[in-house]
Design an enzyme around this catalytic site. Structure first.
Site, PDB file in Angstrom:
ATOM      1  N   SER A  49       0.835  -1.198   0.000  1.00  0.00           N
ATOM      2  CA  SER A  49       0.000   0.000   0.000  1.00  0.00           C
ATOM      3  C   SER A  49       0.877   1.259   0.000  1.00  0.00           C
ATOM      4  O   SER A  49       1.702   1.427  -0.885  1.00  0.00           O
ATOM      5  CB  SER A  49      -0.968  -0.058   1.184  1.00  0.00           C
ATOM      6  OG  SER A  49      -2.082   0.755   0.965  1.00  0.00           O
ATOM      7  N   ASP A 174      -6.145  -3.887  -2.401  1.00  0.00           N
ATOM      8  CA  ASP A 174      -5.141  -3.477  -1.417  1.00  0.00           C
ATOM      9  C   ASP A 174      -4.436  -4.652  -0.740  1.00  0.00           C
ATOM     10  O   ASP A 174      -5.074  -5.541  -0.180  1.00  0.00           O
ATOM     11  CB  ASP A 174      -5.847  -2.621  -0.367  1.00  0.00           C
ATOM     12  CG  ASP A 174      -4.919  -2.101   0.708  1.00  0.00           C
ATOM     13  OD1 ASP A 174      -3.729  -1.923   0.424  1.00  0.00           O
ATOM     14  OD2 ASP A 174      -5.391  -1.863   1.835  1.00  0.00           O
TER      15      ASP A 174
END
Length: 283
Positions: A49, A174
């Site tokens: 991320s 993600d």
């Protein structure tokens, strides 16, 4: 007379893992600056991320100071941040489903990742990989080849905020959903693992109110990621685990970049002390 040069210090091969946590991950730059202060260059970097975004810049050879300059150029003025958000705003009804704007993470990365960073993993001077989650395969995916920007976009694709990213026939979201602190993805050849956890925990408000819908959503992701990290640490530990002072920083507080960098600056000395102790022990 033969002059014998003094012995050169021998440093272990260092692997750096930068975790996910949204705006809290801006603290990663202080870790990079600490390694610069120590004269240490990572042999390999992995990130998840926000850690993928900053890790990609570090793998391209940018120093901690240079990355901080890039962050302040992009996020230092809230008006500029909102200007970029307006430019990247969803344009179709499909991206406004459920009343939530869903951004294209590839476009976001194109806007915020410096142009001087190459778009292919093979062009990076430091080996780098990132992680994402295979949505339909319910599995972790490590990406270390192909388009760097697309891989980082997949790793930051927080559900309900970003669209998933298609890579190699997989629908990716993600990486924090599966591995928010991916130090286990570093190659076996590294000898010293430095890992940075910026997930944080939900902070109880002073007035005792219950969390709102968005606060609960992002807080739930912190609970999930902390559970994943805790389970991993039961079986394996990095050599150095850094947790910057990030309490009270929201996942989307990017308009507060200057404040976040100032509030987390102390981690630079913490990293130098922790890594220094490991180097002394290995000497």
């Amino acid at each position: 007379m033969t002059v014998v040069p003094p012995p050169q210090p021998s440093f272990p091969r260092l692997g750096l893992a930068l975790g996910g946590g949204g705006a809290r991950g801006l603290a990663h730059v202080h870790v990079l600056s600490a390694l610069d202060d120590l004269g240490l260059r990572p042999s390999a970097i992995t990130g998840c991320s926000i850690g993928a975004l900053i890790g990609a810049a570090a793998a391209a050879g940018l120093s901690g100071a240079e990355i901080e300059d890039e962050i302040l150029a992009a996020l230092g003025r809230p008006a500029d941040v909102w200007g970029k958000v307006w430019k990247l705003r969803p344009r179709s009804l499909a991206d406004l489903a459920g009343g939530l704007p869903v951004f294209d993470p590839v476009a976001v990365i194109g806007e915020f990742l410096p142009e001087r960073i190459p778009d292919d993993f093979s062009a990076l001077p430091i080996p780098f990989s990132t992680v994402a989650a295979d949505f339909y395969g319910t599995a972790e995916v490590e990406i270390g080849a192909g388009s760097l920007r697309r891989a980082v976009a997949a790793s930051i694709a927080i559900p309900a905020l970003f669209r998933p990213v298609e890579i190699g026939g997989l629908t990716l979201i993600d990486g924090g959903v599966v591995n928010p602190l991916p130090f286990d993805r570093l190659p076996q050849t590294v000898e010293l693992i430095v890992s940075v956890d910026v997930v944080g925990t939900p902070v109880r408000p002073d007035n005792g109110r219950l969390p709102g819908a968005r606060e609960a959503l992002f807080g739930a992701s912190q609970v999930l990621m902390q559970a994943l990290i805790s389970e991993k640490l039961k079986s394996r530990q990095p050599d150095v685990l850094i947790r910057p002072p990030i309490d009270g920083i929201g996942v989307l507080d990017f308009t507060k970049a200057r404040d976040i960098l100032a509030a987390t600056a102390s981690v630079r000395e913490d990293v130098k002390a922790a890594v220094g102790r490991r180097l002394d022990a290995a000497a």
